[in-house]
Design an enzyme around this catalytic site. Structure first.
Site, short mmCIF file in Angstrom:
data_model
loop_
_atom_site.label_atom_id
_atom_site.label_comp_id
_atom_site.label_asym_id
_atom_site.label_seq_id
_atom_site.Cartn_x
_atom_site.Cartn_y
_atom_site.Cartn_z
N GLU A 1 25.54 -31.68 6.79
CA GLU A 1 26.07 -31.05 5.57
C GLU A 1 25.40 -31.68 4.36
OE1 GLU A 1 30.37 -31.34 5.11
OE2 GLU A 1 30.21 -31.06 2.94
N ARG B 1 25.93 -31.49 -4.63
CA ARG B 1 26.32 -32.34 -5.76
C ARG B 1 25.14 -32.78 -6.60
NH1 ARG B 1 30.40 -36.79 -3.18
NH2 ARG B 1 31.30 -35.45 -1.60
N LYS C 1 38.26 -27.37 7.07
CA LYS C 1 37.96 -28.79 6.79
C LYS C 1 39.25 -29.43 6.27
CE LYS C 1 35.09 -31.38 3.52
NZ LYS C 1 33.65 -31.60 3.34
O1 LIG Z 1 31.43 -32.80 -1.03
C1 LIG Z 1 32.15 -32.16 -0.28
O2 LIG Z 1 31.91 -31.02 0.08
C2 LIG Z 1 33.42 -32.73 0.22
O3 LIG Z 1 34.29 -32.00 0.53
C3 LIG Z 1 33.68 -34.09 0.33
C4 LIG Z 1 33.02 -34.86 1.47
O4 LIG Z 1 33.16 -34.27 2.70
C5 LIG Z 1 33.65 -36.18 1.44
O5 LIG Z 1 33.57 -36.68 0.14
C6 LIG Z 1 33.05 -37.16 2.38
O6 LIG Z 1 33.90 -38.23 2.31
P1 LIG Z 1 33.48 -39.74 2.50
O7 LIG Z 1 32.94 -39.84 3.89
O8 LIG Z 1 34.75 -40.48 2.30
O9 LIG Z 1 32.44 -40.02 1.45
#
Ligand SMILES: O=C(O)C(=O)C[C@H](O)[C@H](O)COP(=O)(O)O
Length: 208
Positions: free
Chosen positions: A41, A45, A129
């Protein structure tokens, strides 16, 4: 098996990656695929994200690349055009639900409560999700949701790492977990692809 289902079952862990520089995309994806994690994925961002998706889709054999952080209908169209095979959102909105129903691109919408999960299921989205997983109650919350909503399956993300991934993966309604821990920004910046491959390989062993 539907496309989304096969993506979510490709490996126990889906790397969630933030790519600042598209020149890193191909080597990064090759390391993840070599380590045994083909479904990746790429979050929308950064400005480099769509170029990164394009490069991975064109050049990395064995990768199944998707986009994350999809927040508006245009993101779905952009993802398709870049060659993404699936799209993921941290939540859902009425306009995204409508656009996803009209789009051939498989979409994994985000839910964190029973109401959100039920609403999405009403629209036909049985894979979701669970985000932000740890903050929203973790594996215990997913086990609770499994009772009344046994037909809904989740990819859990947000606050997951090697310390707690197994707990999620042992939960019957969890198809996979996702996380950013496989691609720490420091290792990407210093191009330590061998270290990222090792993190990926360790992640494949999380489901015994
Ligand atoms: O950006 C996106 O589409 C999201 O929905 C969030 C990510 O899946 C999480 O931020 C991952 O989380 P961490 O592994 O805690 O960094």
């Amino acid at each position: 098996m539907g496309l989304l289902e096969s993506v979510l079952h490709a490996a126990p862990v889906m790397p969630v990656v933030v790519i600042e520089d598209a020149k890193h995309a191909v080597a990064l994806a090759r390391a993840l695929v070599a380590g045994g994690l083909p479904a990746i994925e790429v979050t929308l961002r950064t400005r480099a994200a769509l170029d990164a998706v394009r490069a991975i889709a064109a050049e990395v054999e064995g990768a199944i690349v998707g986009v994350g952080t999809v927040r508006k209908p245009q993101d779905l169209a952009d993802a398709m055009q870049a060659g993404a095979r699936f799209a993921i959102s941290p939540g859902s909105t009425p306009s995204l639900i409508a656009a996803a129903k009209d789009s051939p691109l498989p979409w994994l919408p985000g839910a964190a409560t029973a109401t959100e999960a039920m609403t999405l299921a009403e629209h036909g989205f049985e894979y979701q999700k669970f985000f932000p997983a740890e903050a929203a109650g973790g594996a215990a919350a997913l086990r609770s949701l499994h009772g009344p909503l046994p037909d809904i399956r989740f990819c859990a993300t947000g606050g997951i790492g090697t310390h707690n991934a197994r707990d999620y993966l042992d939960t019957p309604n969890v198809a996979c977990v996702g996380g950013s821990w496989l691609t720490p920004s420091r290792l990407v910046a210093t191009e330590e692809w061998g270290a990222i491959e090792a993190l990926a390989r360790a992640a494949t062993l999380l489901r015994a």
